[in-house]
Write a protein that holds these residues in place. Structure first.
Motif, PDB file in Angstrom:
ATOM      1  N   PHE A   1       0.801  -1.224   0.000  1.00 37.73           N
ATOM      2  CA  PHE A   1       0.000   0.000   0.000  1.00 37.73           C
ATOM      3  C   PHE A   1       0.837   1.279   0.000  1.00 37.73           C
ATOM      4  O   PHE A   1       0.550   2.223  -0.738  1.00 37.73           O
TER       5      PHE A   1
ATOM      6  N   ILE B   1       0.808   4.006  -3.082  1.00 39.97           N
ATOM      7  CA  ILE B   1       0.261   5.365  -3.017  1.00 39.97           C
ATOM      8  C   ILE B   1       1.337   6.401  -3.297  1.00 39.97           C
ATOM      9  O   ILE B   1       1.075   7.436  -3.914  1.00 39.97           O
TER      10      ILE B   1
ATOM     11  N   ASN C   1       1.702   6.305  -7.031  1.00 42.55           N
ATOM     12  CA  ASN C   1       0.494   6.834  -7.666  1.00 42.55           C
ATOM     13  C   ASN C   1       0.400   8.343  -7.517  1.00 42.55           C
ATOM     14  O   ASN C   1       0.051   9.049  -8.472  1.00 42.55           O
TER      15      ASN C   1
ATOM     16  N   THR D   1       0.535  10.943 -10.602  1.00 47.85           N
ATOM     17  CA  THR D   1      -0.687  11.661 -10.982  1.00 47.85           C
ATOM     18  C   THR D   1      -0.731  13.113 -10.521  1.00 47.85           C
ATOM     19  O   THR D   1      -1.501  13.904 -11.072  1.00 47.85           O
TER      20      THR D   1
ATOM     21  N   ASN E   1       0.092   7.978   6.680  1.00 45.76           N
ATOM     22  CA  ASN E   1      -1.243   7.544   7.097  1.00 45.76           C
ATOM     23  C   ASN E   1      -1.909   8.472   8.102  1.00 45.76           C
ATOM     24  O   ASN E   1      -3.052   8.253   8.485  1.00 45.76           O
TER      25      ASN E   1
ATOM     26  N   GLN F   1      -5.843  16.483   3.558  1.00 48.36           N
ATOM     27  CA  GLN F   1      -7.057  16.515   2.743  1.00 48.36           C
ATOM     28  C   GLN F   1      -8.234  17.098   3.515  1.00 48.36           C
ATOM     29  O   GLN F   1      -9.077  17.791   2.943  1.00 48.36           O
TER      30      GLN F   1
ATOM     31  N   SER G   1      -9.085  18.952   0.458  1.00 50.37           N
ATOM     32  CA  SER G   1      -8.545  18.234  -0.705  1.00 50.37           C
ATOM     33  C   SER G   1      -7.988  19.169  -1.782  1.00 50.37           C
ATOM     34  O   SER G   1      -8.101  18.901  -2.981  1.00 50.37           O
TER      35      SER G   1
ATOM     36  N   ASN H   1      -4.249   1.397  -8.689  1.00 50.63           N
ATOM     37  CA  ASN H   1      -5.211   2.313  -8.068  1.00 50.63           C
ATOM     38  C   ASN H   1      -5.935   1.655  -6.902  1.00 50.63           C
ATOM     39  O   ASN H   1      -6.218   2.307  -5.888  1.00 50.63           O
ATOM     40  N   TYR H   2      -6.257   0.374  -7.046  1.00 47.94           N
ATOM     41  CA  TYR H   2      -6.872  -0.350  -5.935  1.00 47.94           C
ATOM     42  C   TYR H   2      -5.970  -0.314  -4.701  1.00 47.94           C
ATOM     43  O   TYR H   2      -6.419  -0.058  -3.579  1.00 47.94           O
TER      44      TYR H   2
ATOM     45  N   ALA I   1      -3.486   1.798  -4.033  1.00 49.56           N
ATOM     46  CA  ALA I   1      -3.319   3.164  -3.537  1.00 49.56           C
ATOM     47  C   ALA I   1      -4.554   3.627  -2.761  1.00 49.56           C
ATOM     48  O   ALA I   1      -4.438   4.262  -1.707  1.00 49.56           O
ATOM     49  N   ASN I   2      -5.740   3.304  -3.275  1.00 50.46           N
ATOM     50  CA  ASN I   2      -6.977   3.710  -2.598  1.00 50.46           C
ATOM     51  C   ASN I   2      -7.164   3.000  -1.262  1.00 50.46           C
ATOM     52  O   ASN I   2      -7.858   3.499  -0.374  1.00 50.46           O
ATOM     53  N   ALA I   3      -6.546   1.839  -1.131  1.00 55.06           N
ATOM     54  CA  ALA I   3      -6.675   1.091   0.125  1.00 55.06           C
ATOM     55  C   ALA I   3      -5.741   1.608   1.210  1.00 55.06           C
ATOM     56  O   ALA I   3      -5.859   1.216   2.369  1.00 55.06           O
TER      57      ALA I   3
END
Length: 314
Positions: free
Chosen positions: A44, A48, A51, A55, A109, A116, A121, A193-194, A196-198
């Motif tokens: 993870f 992230i 990612n 992005t 974390n 955000q 955000s 993406n899965y 990173a989103n987790a």
């Protein structure tokens, strides 16, 4: 007072709820912290970081100013820790754990979701936090490993351990693919993406599980060292950050806008990173001390972080 309570309720309490869920789950099911840590550490977290670097639009101007802030800030913070170590005459075997407990802060974390929430955000402040997170992910996996092993391992063994950390590869890859606009195939982009989103939810739950396995005791033989580390992290951190951004704003070449100032100060106010505990456990270097610092700094940060955001708002 209304602003203070609003910040506490909207910015800090949501993080605390997720951490509390982790504590509760651990108390009920005795979750395996090592498995969760490895998921965060090897999947993870690198995902992230890659990612976000891939992005997030980060201008060269922002990159240079954030890096300048970070290195000056860390240099000053390191000096404060060294002064505390010398005054306390901390044993050599424990010095690495003390340094890590102050220098490594929870920019991922805790810092990412806090940023955000505190800045709604905002992509600009997020880019600032991403850079801080990048450096705070890189240093524990390089200097941090060296720091806790330098008194007992040879340089070759330490180097081999450092080269096995996935984060040191995720950072340059994210930058390079973004810079050269290289598109990631869908078959890789979707699972990335899965992962990173987790990250945020899993990381906060993991932090709660880690805290749920700890027990703060006022009779801890190294309680004074724990308190010194916590004060340097939660109070010394934002004060030093304030000094650095003030110096930068007085120089026309390093002038930074008020939004970056706020993002940098908030980023410096977060509690001690779990990486200090993971390093201490992994390399058997004062794990109990490291755990006590993480527990106390995370608990007290509910108040100190709220105060920092409140003062920045007014």
């Amino acid at each position: 007072m209304a602003i203070f309570l609003s910040i506490l309720w909207n910015n800090v309490i949501p993080l605390s709820v997720m951490i509390a869920l982790g504590i509760t789950l651990h108390r009920v099911f005795s979750l395996d912290i090592k498995t969760l840590s490895k998921l965060n550490f090897y999947l993870f977290s690198p995902a992230i970081i890659f990612n976000l670097l891939y992005t997030t639009e980060i201008s060269m101007n922002v990159l240079l100013k954030v890096l300048l802030f970070f290195f000056v800030f860390m240099f000053l913070l390191y000096g404060c820790v060294e002064a505390a170590i010398r005054i306390r005459r901390t044993p050599k075997a424990m010095q690495g754990a003390v340094r890590n407990s102050v220098l490594f802060y929870n920019s991922a974390n805790y810092g990412i979701p806090l940023n955000q929430l505190a800045f709604a955000s905002n992509p600009y402040t997020l880019s600032v936090q991403v850079l801080i997170m990048m450096m705070q992910s890189l240093i524990p996996n390089t200097y941090g490993i060296y720091n806790v092993n330098s008194h007992k391992l040879q340089a070759r063994d330490i180097g081999r351990t450092i080269l096995g950390q996935p984060v040191i590869y995720a950072i340059p890859m994210g930058f390079l693919l973004h810079t050269f606009h290289i598109e990631i195939p869908k078959a890789l982009d979707i699972p990335l993406n899965y992962l990173a989103n987790a990250f945020i939810g899993t990381a906060l739950i993991t932090l709660g599980v880690q805290l749920g396995s700890m027990k703060l005791t006022l009779r801890h033989p190294k309680l004074k060292d724990v308190l010194i580390s916590v004060v340097l992290r939660l109070i010394g951190g934002p004060l030093l950050a304030l000094a650095v951004v003030w110096l930068m704003r007085t120089n026309s070449f390093t002038m930074i806008d008020s939004l970056m100032v706020k993002a940098l100060i908030v980023s410096s106010s977060v509690p001690t990173s779990l990486s200090s505990v993971l390093l201490a456990v992994e390399f058997d270097n004062e794990p109990e001390f490291a755990s006590q610092v993480v527990l106390l700094s995370t608990t007290l940060s509910i108040i100190t972080v709220t105060c920092v955001i409140y003062l920045l708002h007014i």
